[in-house]
Motif scaffolding. Structure first.
Motif, short mmCIF file in Angstrom:
data_model
loop_
_atom_site.label_atom_id
_atom_site.label_comp_id
_atom_site.label_asym_id
_atom_site.label_seq_id
_atom_site.Cartn_x
_atom_site.Cartn_y
_atom_site.Cartn_z
N ARG A 157 0.83 -1.21 0.00
CA ARG A 157 0.00 0.00 0.00
C ARG A 157 0.86 1.25 0.00
O ARG A 157 0.52 2.25 -0.64
CB ARG A 157 -0.93 -0.02 1.22
N SER A 158 1.99 1.21 0.70
CA SER A 158 2.90 2.37 0.68
C SER A 158 3.53 2.55 -0.69
O SER A 158 3.72 3.67 -1.16
CB SER A 158 3.99 2.19 1.75
N PHE A 159 3.90 1.42 -1.35
CA PHE A 159 4.44 1.54 -2.71
C PHE A 159 3.39 2.15 -3.65
O PHE A 159 3.73 2.93 -4.54
CB PHE A 159 4.87 0.16 -3.23
N ALA A 160 2.13 1.78 -3.47
CA ALA A 160 1.09 2.26 -4.37
C ALA A 160 0.69 3.69 -4.09
O ALA A 160 0.47 4.48 -5.01
CB ALA A 160 -0.14 1.34 -4.26
N SER A 161 0.61 4.07 -2.81
CA SER A 161 0.08 5.40 -2.45
C SER A 161 1.16 6.42 -2.17
O SER A 161 0.91 7.62 -2.24
CB SER A 161 -0.81 5.27 -1.21
N GLY A 162 2.38 5.95 -1.83
CA GLY A 162 3.44 6.89 -1.48
C GLY A 162 3.27 7.48 -0.09
O GLY A 162 3.92 8.49 0.22
N THR A 163 2.42 6.90 0.75
CA THR A 163 2.17 7.41 2.09
C THR A 163 2.43 6.31 3.12
O THR A 163 2.38 5.13 2.80
CB THR A 163 0.71 7.89 2.24
N PRO A 164 2.71 6.69 4.39
CA PRO A 164 2.91 5.68 5.43
C PRO A 164 1.62 4.92 5.72
O PRO A 164 0.51 5.45 5.53
CB PRO A 164 3.36 6.50 6.65
N GLY A 166 10.28 11.00 -8.03
CA GLY A 166 9.09 11.05 -7.19
C GLY A 166 8.41 9.72 -6.99
O GLY A 166 7.48 9.60 -6.19
N ARG A 167 8.85 8.67 -7.69
CA ARG A 167 8.24 7.35 -7.55
C ARG A 167 8.86 6.63 -6.36
O ARG A 167 10.05 6.76 -6.10
CB ARG A 167 8.43 6.53 -8.82
N VAL A 168 8.06 5.85 -5.66
CA VAL A 168 8.53 5.12 -4.49
C VAL A 168 9.44 3.98 -4.95
O VAL A 168 9.02 3.11 -5.71
CB VAL A 168 7.36 4.57 -3.65
N GLU A 169 10.69 4.00 -4.50
CA GLU A 169 11.66 2.98 -4.89
C GLU A 169 11.86 1.93 -3.80
O GLU A 169 12.11 0.77 -4.09
CB GLU A 169 13.01 3.62 -5.20
N LYS A 170 11.73 2.35 -2.53
CA LYS A 170 11.94 1.43 -1.41
C LYS A 170 10.97 1.81 -0.30
O LYS A 170 10.43 2.92 -0.28
CB LYS A 170 13.38 1.51 -0.89
N VAL A 171 10.79 0.88 0.63
CA VAL A 171 9.92 1.14 1.78
C VAL A 171 10.62 0.61 3.03
O VAL A 171 11.14 -0.50 3.04
CB VAL A 171 8.54 0.46 1.62
N ILE A 172 10.65 1.47 4.08
CA ILE A 172 11.14 1.04 5.39
C ILE A 172 9.97 0.44 6.14
O ILE A 172 8.89 1.03 6.20
CB ILE A 172 11.73 2.23 6.18
N CYS A 173 10.19 -0.74 6.72
CA CYS A 173 9.14 -1.44 7.48
C CYS A 173 9.61 -1.63 8.92
O CYS A 173 10.70 -2.13 9.16
CB CYS A 173 8.84 -2.79 6.82
N VAL A 174 8.79 -1.18 9.87
CA VAL A 174 9.07 -1.33 11.30
C VAL A 174 8.05 -2.32 11.87
O VAL A 174 6.84 -2.10 11.74
CB VAL A 174 8.98 0.01 12.04
N LYS A 175 8.55 -3.40 12.49
CA LYS A 175 7.66 -4.44 13.02
C LYS A 175 7.88 -4.55 14.52
O LYS A 175 9.02 -4.68 14.98
CB LYS A 175 7.92 -5.78 12.34
N ARG A 176 6.79 -4.50 15.27
CA ARG A 176 6.85 -4.60 16.74
C ARG A 176 5.96 -5.76 17.19
O ARG A 176 4.80 -5.86 16.79
CB ARG A 176 6.40 -3.30 17.38
N THR A 179 4.95 1.42 8.04
CA THR A 179 5.75 1.57 6.83
C THR A 179 6.03 3.04 6.54
O THR A 179 5.23 3.92 6.89
CB THR A 179 5.04 0.95 5.61
N MET A 180 7.19 3.29 5.91
CA MET A 180 7.58 4.63 5.49
C MET A 180 8.16 4.55 4.08
O MET A 180 9.20 3.93 3.88
CB MET A 180 8.62 5.21 6.45
N PRO A 181 7.49 5.13 3.06
CA PRO A 181 7.99 5.04 1.68
C PRO A 181 9.18 5.98 1.45
O PRO A 181 9.26 7.07 2.04
CB PRO A 181 6.77 5.47 0.85
N LEU A 182 10.10 5.54 0.58
CA LEU A 182 11.26 6.34 0.17
C LEU A 182 11.17 6.55 -1.34
O LEU A 182 11.19 5.59 -2.10
CB LEU A 182 12.56 5.64 0.54
N ALA A 183 11.06 7.81 -1.77
CA ALA A 183 10.90 8.13 -3.19
C ALA A 183 12.25 8.44 -3.83
O ALA A 183 13.17 8.92 -3.17
CB ALA A 183 9.95 9.31 -3.36
N GLY A 184 12.37 8.15 -5.14
CA GLY A 184 13.56 8.49 -5.89
C GLY A 184 13.48 9.89 -6.45
O GLY A 184 12.58 10.68 -6.12
N ALA A 185 14.44 10.22 -7.33
CA ALA A 185 14.50 11.56 -7.90
C ALA A 185 13.27 11.89 -8.73
O ALA A 185 12.86 13.05 -8.83
CB ALA A 185 15.77 11.72 -8.74
#
Length: 845
Positions: free
Chosen positions: A472-479, A504-514, A496-502
């Motif tokens: 969902r973060s890759f698709a929407s670009g939002t946490p 503006g498209r999301v290239e990677k996502v940081i995932c925090v699991k607790r 989740t926290m999306p990381l965009a490239g130059a």
């Protein structure tokens, strides 16, 4: 470039250079098909035997298993050779020059932007190669200007017989020659050689040569044929730009083919020499050509001026030592390369050089010993590069890398210290990086996780979770945030926290699991406890009201029994009411104990009596399928405890035993005495030395393992299914025992049942013990005045009737306010106040 396909074999061992060339050719020249070979062996395999499946061979000079020059020699020596283009980097330019002389079609220096030149260089190399091959397969094209038909016919017949590869195109005048040749150097030359008779009508041969060379700048080879002119005329033609001349003497035709072929070859050599000189002069590195005595015979400009500050004439004829920082450096390079006589491969050395101004700088020297065809030393070549800036850049880079490593280690330590699992994922949900907490959660190492898909690692699923917050973060670009369950029953809070490239498209996502399993379990237990608390309050309220009604029932039954004569037929019935009321009162007491609304009143207690009184209740708690065995000990010491707390202890232990027994079984309750010594207490933390009464409850249930035993007295810990336990029962037992100064221990093994053993300190007479006095069967009547206050009307009436039967004067009030008003109006003395404790408006106290 032409539209036809151009097939190129690129021999390059550097993947970055090969990839750069492929991308640039794909962008600029889609018609070029590029195939890459990383070694000489791979190139030979792809080439195979002639005819070769490629149009051009593009090769780097330095390869892991040899040199590109070896490949040039092999391809150039075959009958179906390929055009070869040499790619050269810094320090390799002299080898490129050698390659040109050995037959390479062209060269290209590796510099910023050089891939953009590849389409042009490759196409021109192919075209020049084809032109030369065509020339070898067709006659030498000669434009022959001769006004004498006899000489033309004689020349044609001789060439046809002795040099059929030479093709003549004949014109009769100088103007025709100029008309047949291009007007500038931009246009291709249609002739390989121009053959001019000295005497031409209109313009003579010297005027034609002057026009072609000085006015048009054409380099086409020119040969002068003179019969009546003198050799001085021929020399003048050479001065103007002709390449050779032939005098019409007997037998001159035998010399003519050789002259024509030689001037054509010399023209090609001049063009190659021009390319070499252009390369030599354009090099940014300094190239020093020296003889065997290391005397400078040539140097390139402007590199010599830029690096050393010398003009060429200032160093020609001087020893190369003038360029070295010291005689020691000069001697060292001689020992390693230049003073040797045997052939050696070029070597790359770091040397200290000296500029004309005296400044010493760090340089890089590519030293090459030259040998002739017989293997004898023929001179030296040194290619010098100023690496001062590179040294500074290297030092800065090393410092930067060290700082980066330090920061990276600190950052890695910080991320590994975070208790939550962290991952970096690509759009295919593959792990790019993970911290140690994430690795521990899936029982592996961080490096092992890299490349694996997260849903396979964490949940054992072949496909992504639904819903998947990462996708969902890759698709929407939002946490995004969600809670997911793993197969082992754990609950994971995923952020989740999306990381965009130059772009503006999301290239990677940081995932925090607790891991929120314990948190969710506590929430469930809290809800269960709140539910049980509500049930307890309800039970307490019902028990309180029921107790009031029982008081009235039992009191009225006692009054009625007291009014009847002995032997009256109603007395047994009234006694039945009293017995039932007594049992109901005990049940009410148990409900109040469950609701924790009874007043805790510890007293000296006989355990055997307390447990024996609960036998019936315990049997009902465990059910008819389970046998209850009661084994009272002899002379069991008294303890100081509230009887209601004994009820709570036994009720909780009985319920636990019942739930642990599948089907039928036995629950045994025992009492005994024990004297605990110091050694036993050291082995059993929580116990105190001395005399204790022991209460033991044993079941024949499923038993527990040691891991479960370690947690059974913790609040909210339960092994029962959701909705079948709060996890508070054994915690309550533990609290009661500890409050009484005792200790409790559990002993169990899977399949062998469970034993709870409670040690309660022996009561030795300390503290306040409740004294139970016998009540006389017929108390003496009274005459005093009693003020009775009770908000429950039925109980108030019952109390008034009991007291008045004994002779007391009773004043009644249903509220504290009414009691105060009544007391104020009473003229006489009120001897006793009997009041309820809890009432609206004001309490009894």
């Amino acid at each position: 470039m032409r539209d036809e396909k151009l097939r190129v074999l690129y021999v390059e061992d550097n993947p970055a250079d090969a990839d750069l060339a492929r991308r640039e050719l794909g962008r600029l020249a889609p018609g070029i098909e590029l195939e890459v070979a990383e070694t000489l062996a791979a190139a030979r395999e792809r080439l195979g035997p002639p005819p070769f499946p490629f149009d051009v061979l593009l090769t780097d000079l330095g390869l892991p298993d040899g040199s590109g020059l070896e490949l040039l020699a092999e391809v150039g020596g075959s009958s179906a050779s390929l055009p070869v283009v040499i790619l050269t980097g810094s320090g390799d330019q002299e080898a490129a020059v050698a390659a040109l002389k050995a037959g390479a079609e062209d060269y290209l220096v590796k510099k910023p932007g050089h891939p953009a030149e590849l389409p042009r260089v490759l196409a021109e190399a192919r075209d020049r190669f084809r032109t030369r091959r065509e020339r070898r397969s067709r006659p030498l094209r000669v434009l022959y200007a001769e006004p004498n038909d006899f000489d033309v016919d004689l020349t044609r017949r001789y060439l046809t017989q002795h040099a059929s590869h030479i093709h003549l195109e004949v014109v009769t005048g100088g103007a025709e020659v100029l008309a047949r040749l291009p007007g500038s150097t931009q246009d291709p030359l249609p002739w390989d050689v121009v053959l001019l008779d000295y005497r031409l009508p209109g313009l003579d041969a010297l005027e034609v040569v002057k026009a072609l060379r000085q006015e048009r700048g054409l380099t086409v080879p020119i040969v002068l044929v003179t019969g009546q002119g003198t050799e001085e005329v021929a020399v003048e033609a050479l001065r103007l730009g002709a390449q050779d001349y032939v005098v019409k003497r007997p037998g001159y035709l035998t010399r003519l083919p050789v002259v024509l072929e030689n001037v054509q070859k010399q023209a090609e050599l001049r063009r190659a020499e021009a390319r070499y000189r252009n390369l030599f002069s354009s090099l940014r590195d300094v190239v020093i050509v020296a003889d065997e005595a290391r005397t400078i015979v040539d140097a390139n400009q402007p590199a010599l001026r830029t690096v050393f500050g010398y003009e060429t004439h200032e160093v020609l004829g001087r020893q190369t030592s003038v360029l070295y920082g010291s005689q020691e450096e000069f001697a060292r390079t001689g020992r390693e390369v230049f003073d040797r006589r045997e052939p050696t491969a070029g070597q790359l050395l770091e040397v200290r050089f000296r500029r004309k101004c005296g400044e010493v700088f760090a340089g890089e020297l590519f030293a090459l010993k030259l040998h002739d065809d017989q293997g004898q030393p023929a001179g030296n070549i040194g290619v010098i590069r100023d690496i001062t800036q590179r040294r500074r850049a290297d030092e800065a880079l090393r410092a930067s890398e060290a700082e980066f490593r330090r920061l990276s280690q600190e950052f890695q330590g910080l991320l590994d210290g975070i208790p939550d699992g962290l991952m970096l994922l690509d759009p295919k949900l593959r792990v790019l990086w993970a911290n140690r907490a994430a690795a521990r959660a899936v029982a592996t190492e961080p490096q092992t996780m890299v490349g694996q898909r997260c849903h396979e690692l964490w949940y054992g699923r072949a496909r992504a979770c639904e819903p998947c917050p990462i996708l969902r973060s890759f698709a929407s670009g939002t946490p995004h945030e969600d809670v997911l369950s793993s197969p082992d029953g754990r609950a994971w809070e995923v952020r989740t926290m999306p990381l965009a490239g130059a772009d503006g498209r999301v290239e990677k996502v940081i995932c925090v699991k607790r891991d929120v399993t314990a948190h969710h379990r506590l929430e469930d237990q809290l809800r269960q406890a709140q539910k049980m608390e509500a049930v307890g309050r309800l039970a307490g309220g019902v028990a309180h009201d029921f107790n009031n009604l029982l008081t009235v029932v039992n009191g009225l039954a006692e009054l009625a029994a007291g009014d009847l004569e002995p032997g009256h037929p109603l007395l047994p019935r009234l006694q039945g009411i009293l017995d039932a009321g007594s049992r109901a009162a005990r049940l009410t007491h148990q409900l109040l104990a469950f609701a924790r609304q009874q007043v805790v009143a510890p007293r000296a207690l006989d355990l055997n009596e307390a447990v024996g009184a609960l036998h019936g209740m315990l049997q009902r708690l465990i059910g008819e399928d389970i046998e209850l065995r009661w084994k009272p000990g002899a002379d069991v010491w008294r303890v100081y405890l509230d009887p209601g707390q004994v009820d709570q202890i036994l009720a909780n232990l009985a319920v636990n035993a019942r739930d642990a027994i599948p089907g039928t079984g036995t629950v045994t309750v025992e009492t005994s005495n024990a004297v605990l010594d110091e050694a036993w207490c050291e082995a059993h933390p929580g116990a105190a030395p001395g005399e204790h009464a022991v209460l033991q409850v044993t079941d024949t249930g499923a038993g527990m393992d040691q891991g479960t035993l370690a947690h059974i007295f913790e609040p909210f810990f339960t092994t029962k299914e959701p909705g079948k336990g709060t996890g508070l029962g054994l915690a309550t037992v533990y609290g009661i025992v500890k409050q009484a100064g005792g200790a409790i221990y559990a002993y169990s093994e899977p399949g062998h049942g469970t034993t709870f053993r409670i040690y309660l300190p022996r009561w030795t007479g300390g503290g306040e013990a409740a004294v139970v006095r016998d009540v006389p069967a017929a108390p003496p009547p009274g005459t005093e005045t009693v003020l009775l206050v009770e908000d429950e009307e039925a109980i108030l009436a019952l109390g008034q009737a009991i007291l008045e039967r004994q002779g007391y004067r009773v004043l009644t009030a249903q509220s504290p306010a009414e009691a105060l008003e009544l007391a104020a109006r009473e003229p006489g003395e009120i001897h006793l106040l009997a009041t309820d404790v809890v009432m609206p408006g004001m309490n009894g106290r």
